[in-house]
Design an enzyme around this catalytic site. Structure first.
Site, PDB file in Angstrom:
ATOM      1  N   THR A   1      -5.730   2.656  -7.126  1.00 62.05           N
ATOM      2  CA  THR A   1      -7.022   2.615  -6.424  1.00 62.05           C
ATOM      3  C   THR A   1      -7.862   3.796  -6.879  1.00 62.05           C
ATOM      4  O   THR A   1      -7.418   4.946  -6.828  1.00 62.05           O
ATOM      5  CB  THR A   1      -6.809   2.646  -4.897  1.00 62.05           C
ATOM      6  OG1 THR A   1      -6.147   1.445  -4.509  1.00 62.05           O
ATOM      7  CG2 THR A   1      -8.132   2.733  -4.166  1.00 62.05           C
TER       8      THR A   1
ATOM      9  N   HIS B   1     -13.459  -1.734  -1.696  1.00 62.77           N
ATOM     10  CA  HIS B   1     -12.605  -1.261  -0.610  1.00 62.77           C
ATOM     11  C   HIS B   1     -13.008  -1.895   0.718  1.00 62.77           C
ATOM     12  O   HIS B   1     -12.944  -1.266   1.777  1.00 62.77           O
ATOM     13  CB  HIS B   1     -12.673   0.275  -0.510  1.00 62.77           C
ATOM     14  CG  HIS B   1     -11.350   0.913  -0.200  1.00 62.77           C
ATOM     15  ND1 HIS B   1     -10.538   1.439  -1.167  1.00 62.77           N
ATOM     16  CD2 HIS B   1     -10.689   1.102   0.976  1.00 62.77           C
ATOM     17  CE1 HIS B   1      -9.443   1.933  -0.597  1.00 62.77           C
ATOM     18  NE2 HIS B   1      -9.518   1.739   0.710  1.00 62.77           N
TER      19      HIS B   1
ATOM     20  N   LYS C   1      -8.076  -0.712  -9.551  1.00 61.00           N
ATOM     21  CA  LYS C   1      -8.764  -1.329  -8.414  1.00 61.00           C
ATOM     22  C   LYS C   1      -9.947  -0.463  -7.984  1.00 61.00           C
ATOM     23  O   LYS C   1      -9.808   0.744  -7.842  1.00 61.00           O
ATOM     24  CB  LYS C   1      -7.772  -1.484  -7.250  1.00 61.00           C
ATOM     25  CG  LYS C   1      -8.371  -2.019  -5.949  1.00 61.00           C
ATOM     26  CD  LYS C   1      -7.275  -2.156  -4.904  1.00 61.00           C
ATOM     27  CE  LYS C   1      -7.799  -2.680  -3.585  1.00 61.00           C
ATOM     28  NZ  LYS C   1      -8.535  -1.672  -2.817  1.00 61.00           N
TER      29      LYS C   1
ATOM     30  N   TYR D   1      -2.216   5.669  -4.504  1.00 55.33           N
ATOM     31  CA  TYR D   1      -3.217   6.749  -4.485  1.00 55.33           C
ATOM     32  C   TYR D   1      -2.561   7.949  -5.148  1.00 55.33           C
ATOM     33  O   TYR D   1      -1.403   8.268  -4.856  1.00 55.33           O
ATOM     34  CB  TYR D   1      -3.587   7.144  -3.058  1.00 55.33           C
ATOM     35  CG  TYR D   1      -4.366   6.130  -2.281  1.00 55.33           C
ATOM     36  CD1 TYR D   1      -5.698   5.859  -2.600  1.00 55.33           C
ATOM     37  CD2 TYR D   1      -3.804   5.459  -1.206  1.00 55.33           C
ATOM     38  CE1 TYR D   1      -6.435   4.939  -1.871  1.00 55.33           C
ATOM     39  CE2 TYR D   1      -4.528   4.536  -0.467  1.00 55.33           C
ATOM     40  CZ  TYR D   1      -5.846   4.280  -0.807  1.00 55.33           C
ATOM     41  OH  TYR D   1      -6.566   3.372  -0.078  1.00 55.33           O
TER      42      TYR D   1
ATOM     43  N   SER E   1       0.817  -1.213   0.000  1.00 51.02           N
ATOM     44  CA  SER E   1       0.000   0.000   0.000  1.00 51.02           C
ATOM     45  C   SER E   1       0.852   1.265   0.000  1.00 51.02           C
ATOM     46  O   SER E   1       1.931   1.301   0.604  1.00 51.02           O
ATOM     47  CB  SER E   1      -0.901   0.000   1.244  1.00 51.02           C
ATOM     48  OG  SER E   1      -1.540   1.250   1.412  1.00 51.02           O
TER      49      SER E   1
END
Length: 331
Positions: free
Chosen positions: A156, A243, A219, A130, A106
């Site tokens: 994402t 999510h 995603k 992100y 992440s």
């Protein structure tokens, strides 16, 4: 206590993690309808088993984006692994490598990309991104990930703003002072999530592709319309995801949305799914409905909370054994 199934690890984590950490991992948005539906939807799907098939030899390996993994379960991107275990994402990377599967690290890791890479050299790792208002910081992250040997970029798409997770609001959730969002230390202070860029559009896929040679996976897709757009914009994979029910509440369970996305994609890109996978039979259901591989989020954190790298390996091994048994019994 014998750890027999994933819910045993969940019970352990709930008992032993600090309440603020447990609530953060367990949180869904608003009424948690979608979080809970992710699990319930699997329970409504039934097998039609076939008998007298030779199941004496089974091969549960698969390939994702051309790389072989030992079975079709990877580790989804989740933030702040040090809340579950002191070594955080380093332990996650080691467990994934030991089980020969994929770990998606992440943006909000509590270890740096460099630490994650060094912990498990040679492991299959993708990097979840992100896009922040500070585009230079995002660009630098992509280029660091590529230089460190991460093999794909996972964008994402479902967090233009952070969903309302009531327990986190009540708890005033913040990382403990000794933990940092290591990859964004200079650009970011945790919980000032307004640094996320809400203006991101499909055109930014082209911007990402201009920064890297890595394949781009998207995603957060739940509809055929967005699946079509993803293919049109040249992505190499789609993760059907809501999510973990942490963003917009009352969207479909991912296993229900999977069917629509698979039909729209028509084999042009690989489709994966996360959310609600708790048993090996869930993995089989997802594959039967068209997923190439599934990714687990919360169960990975429960495994870490139990015994770090070894606990996460235990979780993966249980899923692997259950998946193999389900395949055999379904013929």
């Amino acid at each position: 206590m014998a750890m027999v199934c994933l819910s045993d690890f969940e019970a352990y984590a709930k008992k032993y993690l600090p309440k603020i950490a447990w609530d953060y991992f367990a949180a869904g948005a608003d009424d948690c309808t979608t979080r809970d539906e992710n699990i319930l939807a699997y329970k409504r799907i039934r097998f039609r088993p076939r008998m007298l098939r030779d199941v004496s030899v089974m091969d549960i390996r698969t390939k994702i984006l051309g790389t072989e993994i030992s079975f079709p379960v990877g580790i989804a991107p989740t933030g702040f692994h040090q809340l579950a275990w002191p070594d955080g994402e380093k332990s996650t990377a080691k467990a994934a490598r030991a089980m020969n599967t994929c770990y998606i690290a992440s943006t909000y890791s509590t270890c740096t990309l460099e630490e994650i890479s060094a912990a498990a050299p040679g492991g299959l790792r993708w990097f979840q991104l992100y896009i922040h208002r500070n585009r230079a910081a995002s660009q630098q992250l992509v280029q660091r990930a590529e230089a460190l040997g991460f093999q794909a970029l996972v964008l994402t798409t479902d967090v233009p703003y952070t969903g309302k997770r009531r327990d986190d609001v009540r708890n005033g959730f913040r990382l403990p002072p000794h933990m940092k969002v290591k990859n964004l230390e200079k650009a970011f202070e945790v919980c000032k999530m307004s640094l996320l860029d809400p203006s991101v559009t499909w055109n930014d896929i082209y911007w990402l592709q201009s920064l890297t040679r890595l394949p781009v996976i998207i995603k957060g897709i739940l509809t055929r319309e967005d699946a079509e757009l993803a293919v049109r914009h040249g992505v190499q994979g789609i993760i059907v995801s809501n999510h973990g029910g942490r963003q917009l509440d009352e969207v479909p369970a991912t296993i229900d949305a999977l069917v629509e996305v698979v039909e729209a994609v028509r084999g042009r890109v690989e489709v994966y799914v996360d959310g609600g996978i708790r048993k090996g039979s869930d993995v089989l259901k997802a594959l039967a409905l068209g997923a190439k591989c599934v990714f687990i989020g919360r169960p990975a954190l429960w495994g870490l909370a139990y015994k770090g790298e070894d606990g996460l390996q235990d979780v993966l091994r249980i899923l692997q054994d259950e998946f193999r048994l389900s395949m055999a019994l379904a013929g």
